[in-house]
Design a protein around this motif. Sequence first.
Motif: not given
Length: 419
Positions: A110-137
């Motif tokens: 949609a061309g909207v800036a997104a910030t995603i807050v994730m707990p520190k225990f979140t597996p690295a793979t999920k962080v990487v996948r979320t960032e791959s969609w252009g979000a600030r994690v």
Amino acid sequence: MSAVNAIRGLAAATEAPVVPSVTLADIRAAAERIRGAILRTPTIESPAVSRAAGTRVMLKLDNLQATGAFKERGAANRLALLSAHERAAGVIAMSAGNHAQAVARHAQLAGVAATIVMPKFTPATKVVRTESWGARVVLHGETLAEAAAHAHDLARREGLVFIHPYDDVGVIAGQGTMALEILEDAPEIEVLVIPIGGGGLCAGVASAAAELRPGMKVYGVEVEGYPAMAQRLAGQPVSVGGPTIAEGIAVRDVGETPLGILRDLDVEVLLVPERAVEQAVALLVEGAKVVAEGAGAAALAAILTYPERFAGKVTGTTVCGGNIDARALSNVLLRQLLRDGRILRLHFDIPDRPGVLADIAARISDLGGNVIEVKHQQLFGAPTVQSTELHLMVEVRDQAQGDAIIAAMEAADYVVRRG
């Protein structure tokens, strides 16, 4: 109306919170908004799953969405509802998994800036996948509650729109589009079984079903360690915790809006044990050739756990997510093979002389077994210096073949025990 009745009615209205409703019209409108942005996933019957369940089971494969889970439906609809001002401001969400990726993906589309807050225990793979969609994690907090508090704080400080994973009527309406598809594709379905985390998916599906199929029974499903919705519906204090393979529905704080909808629609919640969830994950892989995460298999686990409720009824359910860690999936499959008796763990105390191991292996081979792991320990654990402790892992066809192998070992005077 008498004055007394009027006062009573006013008191009741004052005491009872108003439950925001989600109507079939809302859900149909959501379906139009998100058309083309999400995949219209298939609804299939797996003969192997139906045989195991003892009734016909129709599977809605929302694990096939681009991010691997149904959460895209609600995220896409909620983002489509943003005003021009809100789109310019950007959005924020808190999630350790599927909601994070869903919001990130549809914000990017949609061309909207997104910030995603994730707990520190979140597996690295999920962080990487979320960032791959252009979000600030942003990684913050040791718990989901701490991460959520930080997300709300950032939303206030930066003027961002908070996209709740389940306590939002726009999200609930988006999730409810699943019911439109499953009942259109499989109109023979007589009962629906839907997993519950925060409750958004079940509330949306139940809302649609209530108008599309009045009287149709909808069951919600939680794992035994996290029965928060069941406890809230029963008016009990919430007590949850512990490890679970169904981490996607391991929720302490359910949504107030879903809670009210499920209460109004008289949705019954079934609780399932961890072992049943593992069984369902394995059954989906082997029987339907479908990969499901624990939360995605929880509803099937309920069908397997409570067969009397579904006997003779065409039952619809959803594989709502497929984002399971490869190591966890491997462990589940191996554990199920052990429970089914298709892998044997055999322990021997054998004399320490040449040819004994070869003799045991030959006897197993002659009976069709396949030795897949060998551990041979002489220095530690063996009862005497003239003996050796032997551990074997053996692949067999079924329980009967495994029993035959053990009987043959005992007939040859080997001391063997099943692990």
